[in-house]
Design a protein around this motif. Structure first.
Motif, short mmCIF file in Angstrom:
data_model
loop_
_atom_site.label_atom_id
_atom_site.label_comp_id
_atom_site.label_asym_id
_atom_site.label_seq_id
_atom_site.Cartn_x
_atom_site.Cartn_y
_atom_site.Cartn_z
N ASP A 39 0.83 -1.21 0.00
CA ASP A 39 0.00 0.00 0.00
C ASP A 39 0.87 1.26 0.00
O ASP A 39 0.58 2.24 -0.71
CB ASP A 39 -0.92 0.02 1.22
N LEU A 40 1.92 1.25 0.80
CA LEU A 40 2.81 2.42 0.87
C LEU A 40 3.54 2.64 -0.44
O LEU A 40 3.73 3.79 -0.87
CB LEU A 40 3.80 2.24 2.03
N GLU A 41 3.96 1.55 -1.08
CA GLU A 41 4.62 1.67 -2.37
C GLU A 41 3.65 2.19 -3.43
O GLU A 41 4.01 3.02 -4.27
CB GLU A 41 5.19 0.32 -2.80
N ASN A 42 2.43 1.72 -3.36
CA ASN A 42 1.40 2.17 -4.29
C ASN A 42 1.13 3.66 -4.14
O ASN A 42 0.89 4.38 -5.11
CB ASN A 42 0.11 1.37 -4.08
N ALA A 43 1.20 4.12 -2.89
CA ALA A 43 0.95 5.54 -2.62
C ALA A 43 1.98 6.43 -3.32
O ALA A 43 1.66 7.55 -3.76
CB ALA A 43 0.98 5.80 -1.11
N LYS A 44 3.20 5.95 -3.45
CA LYS A 44 4.25 6.73 -4.09
C LYS A 44 3.97 6.98 -5.57
O LYS A 44 4.51 7.93 -6.15
CB LYS A 44 5.60 6.02 -3.93
N ASN A 45 3.14 6.15 -6.15
CA ASN A 45 2.84 6.27 -7.57
C ASN A 45 1.55 7.05 -7.86
O ASN A 45 1.15 7.17 -9.02
CB ASN A 45 2.73 4.87 -8.20
N GLN A 46 0.94 7.56 -6.79
CA GLN A 46 -0.31 8.30 -6.96
C GLN A 46 -0.04 9.78 -7.19
O GLN A 46 0.74 10.40 -6.46
CB GLN A 46 -1.20 8.14 -5.71
N ARG A 47 -0.69 10.35 -8.19
CA ARG A 47 -0.55 11.79 -8.42
C ARG A 47 -1.41 12.57 -7.44
O ARG A 47 -1.12 13.72 -7.11
CB ARG A 47 -0.96 12.13 -9.86
N GLN A 48 -2.49 11.96 -6.96
CA GLN A 48 -3.36 12.60 -5.98
C GLN A 48 -3.68 11.59 -4.88
O GLN A 48 -4.28 10.55 -5.13
CB GLN A 48 -4.66 13.08 -6.63
N LEU A 49 -3.25 11.92 -3.67
CA LEU A 49 -3.42 10.98 -2.56
C LEU A 49 -4.79 11.09 -1.90
O LEU A 49 -5.31 10.12 -1.37
CB LEU A 49 -2.32 11.23 -1.52
N SER A 50 -5.36 12.29 -1.93
CA SER A 50 -6.68 12.46 -1.32
C SER A 50 -7.75 11.91 -2.26
O SER A 50 -7.47 11.55 -3.40
CB SER A 50 -6.94 13.94 -1.03
N GLY A 51 -8.96 11.85 -1.77
CA GLY A 51 -10.06 11.36 -2.59
C GLY A 51 -10.05 9.85 -2.72
O GLY A 51 -9.90 9.12 -1.73
#
Length: 201
Positions: A39-51
């Motif tokens: 999950d943490l690694e996936n977060a690094k690839n997100q352009r927008q973390l909210s929503g």
């Protein structure tokens, strides 16, 4: 002997003090809210973390709660649609997820918030009335306001475990800011302290 222990505490390097503070903060996140490595690694690839990304970790009931603005949220607590505990838990869980992704918190007060919410629910059940116009409303504070039992550091390592850098035991974790007293008197639930944009000079 006590003086020797105090000297050891205050002689720690700032790096060690910072690491211990981070570890202490992270320890206040319930195990069931801890994100996995994937999950943490996936977060690094997100352009927008909210929503949608953060919301993917919440159940439908939690989503419904956090999507409310403050006024309708308070009204739904007042009407009995939500309990203060349900609301506090949804906000704490969402905030715990956000913290693990972007390190946005200085202080975690989830345990205090949940206990406060339980007390508010008991009051509501007993009196069939709210404790104030902010009854059950979760509120985060900038880390420049004092809450009893909690550090106020504003990001300064030298303020960890002190009162604004002073080692006066009569003040450390015993002072409460006026705005905090007012919020409590109005029924609010304080659940975390966030980083100030910049420390006042």
């Amino acid at each position: 002997m006590r003086q020797s222990v105090k000297m050891q505490i205050y002689q720690k390097s700032w790096q060690a003090m910072a690491e211990e503070k981070v570890a202490d903060t992270e320890s206040k996140i319930p195990r069931e809210w801890i994100l996995g490595r994937e999950d943490l690694e996936n977060a690094k690839n997100q352009r927008q973390l909210s929503g949608p990304f953060i919301e993917s970790f919440l159940d439908q009931g939690e989503l419904e709660i956090i999507r409310n603005d403050s006024v309708p949220l308070v009204e739904k607590i007042k009407s009995g649609q939500y309990t203060a505990l349900q609301v506090a838990r949804a906000y704490c869980k969402t905030t715990a997820i956000a913290y693990q992704i972007n390190n946005c918190l200085h202080e975690i007060m989830f345990d205090q918030a949940l206990e406060r919410a339980r007390e508010l629910d008991e009051y509501f059940s007993k009196h069939n009335a709210t404790k104030g116009p902010l009854h059950g409303l979760p509120i985060s504070l900038k880390d420049q306001f004092h809450v009893k039992g909690t550090d106020t550091t504003m990001g300064y390592v030298g303020w960890i475990g002190t009162h604004e850098g002073e080692k006066d035991l009569s003040k450390i974790h015993r002072v409460e800011s006026q705005i905090v007293k007012e919020l409590f008197s109005l029924g609010a639930v304080l659940y975390c302290k966030v980083a100030p944009f910049a420390a006042p000079m």
